[in-house]
Design a protein around this motif. Sequence first.
Motif, PDB file in Angstrom:
ATOM      1  N   TYR A 241     -99.973 -47.483 -21.414  1.00 16.66           N
ATOM      2  CA  TYR A 241     -99.656 -48.841 -20.977  1.00 16.66           C
ATOM      3  C   TYR A 241    -100.695 -49.342 -19.982  1.00 16.66           C
ATOM      4  CZ  TYR A 241     -97.443 -52.425 -18.113  1.00 16.66           C
ATOM      5  OH  TYR A 241     -97.190 -53.558 -17.396  1.00 16.66           O
ATOM      6  N   ILE A 242    -101.069 -48.515 -19.023  1.00 16.94           N
ATOM      7  CA  ILE A 242    -102.045 -48.938 -18.017  1.00 16.94           C
ATOM      8  C   ILE A 242    -103.418 -49.148 -18.645  1.00 16.94           C
ATOM      9  CG2 ILE A 242    -103.254 -48.219 -15.929  1.00 16.94           C
ATOM     10  CD1 ILE A 242    -100.717 -46.854 -15.027  1.00 16.94           C
ATOM     11  N   LEU A 243    -103.785 -48.283 -19.580  1.00 19.66           N
ATOM     12  CA  LEU A 243    -105.104 -48.392 -20.194  1.00 19.66           C
ATOM     13  C   LEU A 243    -105.213 -49.606 -21.104  1.00 19.66           C
ATOM     14  CD1 LEU A 243    -105.864 -44.655 -21.085  1.00 19.66           C
ATOM     15  CD2 LEU A 243    -106.977 -46.048 -19.347  1.00 19.66           C
ATOM     16  N   THR A 244    -104.127 -50.040 -21.718  1.00 18.89           N
ATOM     17  CA  THR A 244    -104.194 -51.115 -22.703  1.00 18.89           C
ATOM     18  C   THR A 244    -103.921 -52.491 -22.088  1.00 18.89           C
ATOM     19  OG1 THR A 244    -101.892 -50.624 -23.289  1.00 18.89           O
ATOM     20  CG2 THR A 244    -103.627 -49.630 -24.640  1.00 18.89           C
ATOM     21  N   MET A 280     -95.169 -58.919 -26.045  1.00 14.04           N
ATOM     22  CA  MET A 280     -94.232 -58.205 -26.925  1.00 14.04           C
ATOM     23  C   MET A 280     -94.890 -57.840 -28.250  1.00 14.04           C
ATOM     24  SD  MET A 280     -90.783 -60.440 -26.136  1.00 14.04           S
ATOM     25  CE  MET A 280     -89.732 -59.486 -27.217  1.00 14.04           C
ATOM     26  N   VAL A 281     -95.653 -58.769 -28.811  1.00  8.02           N
ATOM     27  CA  VAL A 281     -96.325 -58.471 -30.076  1.00  8.02           C
ATOM     28  C   VAL A 281     -97.378 -57.382 -29.882  1.00  8.02           C
ATOM     29  CG1 VAL A 281     -97.823 -59.438 -31.860  1.00  8.02           C
ATOM     30  CG2 VAL A 281     -95.855 -60.746 -31.045  1.00  8.02           C
ATOM     31  N   PHE A 328     -91.034 -51.531 -23.354  1.00  6.83           N
ATOM     32  CA  PHE A 328     -90.096 -51.995 -22.337  1.00  6.83           C
ATOM     33  C   PHE A 328     -90.740 -52.038 -20.945  1.00  6.83           C
ATOM     34  CE2 PHE A 328     -87.589 -50.213 -25.806  1.00  6.83           C
ATOM     35  CZ  PHE A 328     -86.756 -51.289 -26.079  1.00  6.83           C
ATOM     36  N   MET A 329     -91.764 -51.212 -20.707  1.00  9.14           N
ATOM     37  CA  MET A 329     -92.507 -51.323 -19.446  1.00  9.14           C
ATOM     38  C   MET A 329     -93.154 -52.699 -19.320  1.00  9.14           C
ATOM     39  SD  MET A 329     -94.544 -47.744 -18.973  1.00  9.14           S
ATOM     40  CE  MET A 329     -93.713 -46.164 -19.017  1.00  9.14           C
ATOM     41  N   GLN A 402     -83.442 -50.684 -17.925  1.00 11.38           N
ATOM     42  CA  GLN A 402     -84.244 -51.320 -16.874  1.00 11.38           C
ATOM     43  C   GLN A 402     -84.754 -52.681 -17.328  1.00 11.38           C
ATOM     44  OE1 GLN A 402     -87.312 -48.935 -14.829  1.00 11.38           O
ATOM     45  NE2 GLN A 402     -88.776 -50.547 -15.336  1.00 11.38           N
ATOM     46  N   ALA A 403     -85.209 -52.790 -18.580  1.00  4.67           N
ATOM     47  CA  ALA A 403     -85.742 -54.064 -19.068  1.00  4.67           C
ATOM     48  C   ALA A 403     -84.629 -55.061 -19.361  1.00  4.67           C
ATOM     49  CB  ALA A 403     -86.585 -53.829 -20.319  1.00  4.67           C
ATOM     50  N   LEU A 404     -83.550 -54.614 -20.018  1.00  2.40           N
ATOM     51  CA  LEU A 404     -82.475 -55.545 -20.370  1.00  2.40           C
ATOM     52  C   LEU A 404     -81.741 -56.064 -19.140  1.00  2.40           C
ATOM     53  CD1 LEU A 404     -80.950 -53.826 -23.543  1.00  2.40           C
ATOM     54  CD2 LEU A 404     -82.622 -55.694 -23.417  1.00  2.40           C
TER      55      LEU A 404
END
Length: 728
Positions: A241-244, A280-281, A328-329, A402-404
């Motif tokens: 997630y951090i790299l992208t 999201m996509v 979800f992050m 956590q996300a919802l």
Amino acid sequence: MNAPYDGDRGQGAGSAAAPSGGTPAPPPGPGEDPATPGAPDAQDPYVQDAYDHDPYRERDLSAQDPVTEALYDRAAHPPPPPGTYAEPQPLYEQPAAPQHAPDPRVWAQTPAPEPDGPSRHLPYGDDARTVQFTGVDDLVTRAGEETPEPDAFAHLYRDQQTPGGQVPPPAPEPDPMPAPAPKKSGGRASGLLKSSAVMAAGTLVSRLTGFVRSLVITGALGAALLGDTYTVAYTLPTMIYILTIGGGLNSVFVPQLVRSMKNDEDGGEAYANRLLTLVMVSLGAIVAIAVFAAPLLVRLMSNTIADNPDANSVAVTFARYCLPTIFFMGVHVVMGQILNARGKFGAMMWTPVLNNIVMIVTFGLFIWVYGTSAESQMGVTTIPDEGVRLLGIGTLLGLVVQALAMIPYLREAGFRFRPRFDWKGHGLGKTVKLAKWTVLFVLANQAGVLVVTQLATAAGEASGKDGAGFLAYSNAQLIWGMPQAIITVSVMAALLPRISRAAHDDDPGAVRDDISQGLRNSAVAIVPVAFAFLALGVPMCTLLYASSGVEAAQGMGFILMAFGLGLIPYSVQYVVLRGFYAYEDTRTPFYNTVIVAGVNAAASAACYFVLPSQWAVVGMAASYGLAYAVGVGIAWRRLRNRLGGDLDGAHVLRTYARLSLASLPAAVVAGAVGYGLLKALGNGAFGSLVALVVGTVVLFGLFFVAARRMRIAELNSMVGMVRGRLGR
């Protein structure tokens, strides 16, 4: 008077005028005006007696002014004798040059010292005890509540403001002493303070529950190969997630989101919907690729786990449950920033607590069913498939919850999500260029993490002992980093606005002073805590991780001891980099991170090849502090040059040296006391608790006494502040 006055056509009023023929005028007779004998105005009946009332007309130049004449006390201030007046300077001419050079004893005098006391830093000699200061936040908060004062002169123009020139009846006079309006309990200022308190409390609770989560994970899976497989799988989503998207999302897209909410006509709702749809996509596609490539990602993280069929199977299964959390992050971060832009700060800080609670419950159920790692001796070959599914589903469920949990807060803030795919031409593409240095910063940092993960898992498997692998390294690092997050970050949170304002005003002296203050104030707590980790690391870990077994807990204790002193350069690095960020310089922190990551990777590799497998991870922990020591030296020199060659280095170095001298003997005595108690009472929970408590009291007690004897100003200031808060 109507007659023309031409008495000043000569050389001046009150001065003798010679006739045009050049012969002197005869002396005046008795009763004749001595000032103007023979002058044209002497025969003018209107002006001939104009100056008879003034006996000082030739001596007193100020007598021409009737006001000055009336106020002039001639008895107290007699006029000077005749012949001592300075000749009047002609108009529009330069004054005569002085005969002598200016005296430096006059123009180079030392200014009077500034008076001490409450008015020292206040303009116009105001008294600090009676001056009420109004901050910017208070002004902004009450801007909408203030009512304009009535114009005191409006009644003069009332006939011009009404049609037809009719004067409206005057308004009734207000009461001379109106009752003060009741102060509202709410308001924007109180709401801001309340939001800050909610954020601080949420962050603290999130860190505490995260620490409990790590304890439960270690108790359930142990600190051997099984624990390493789950830790690798759990680390993968965060790294990807951090790299992208993560780095650019936090540093570039979020400021653009806030700007659009302030400037766009719809309050930035369309931009927020486009951004959330794009995230999201993108994250959905990344998750699909990552789940498919899970075996390759596991091998990228650890060849040791990938080469072991049983460990690889468990790690890949864990990874396929954990990798969807990438989606979800990102959704949680975007939703949280949308709420922050609308003044709702608490949700983003408190919802991670739900994730930690779900994971604590999940691993608690695993321990309830299968027992702790020390009891079940479970490994990668004996863990049941139901247990793997339970832990995997629980990990994924935590991020989903956590996300919802953000959705009700978004609805309350008036935001409704509507997917929008019209991304082109709305500023989403150009912002990618702004994230260049941030992405490179993340790449450099994660490259170092990847090397350490590979080496730590290999060393743990080669040692054949618990507490010598990657999970032990991660747990020890979690404990070691908590003082930095609580102490240094809190100290700099108060100084960062000042540093940013000083950098904006191009005041390097103020930036230097604030950074020096931040370094010295945080050092009062960071330095003794670092020595406490060095002295009491073993009883600390044997108490916290007793459920994983004595061997694993002791191994983590040794790793924590190796981390210990590295906390000092780690904290200094954090403070120094704030100086670059204050000048909006992100390139220098990137280069510094590359150096730190390179030194850490090289030193960790040397430890892996040189040290025995049991102590290789301990050496890697020490390499982490060494890397930051090198980074501090480089960052310090660059910031010093940025600030004009002065960073108050002598003062800062003297403070750290004196604090270290006060901490060293205290750490030696406390370590000896803790070791003796562990030998006498055993390595169990009770013996570890007694050793930790007694050792901590001894260490900080001796440190305090030594520091007070050495008259360390920062410690005395902190003690005075605490006493002031306690009212003593």
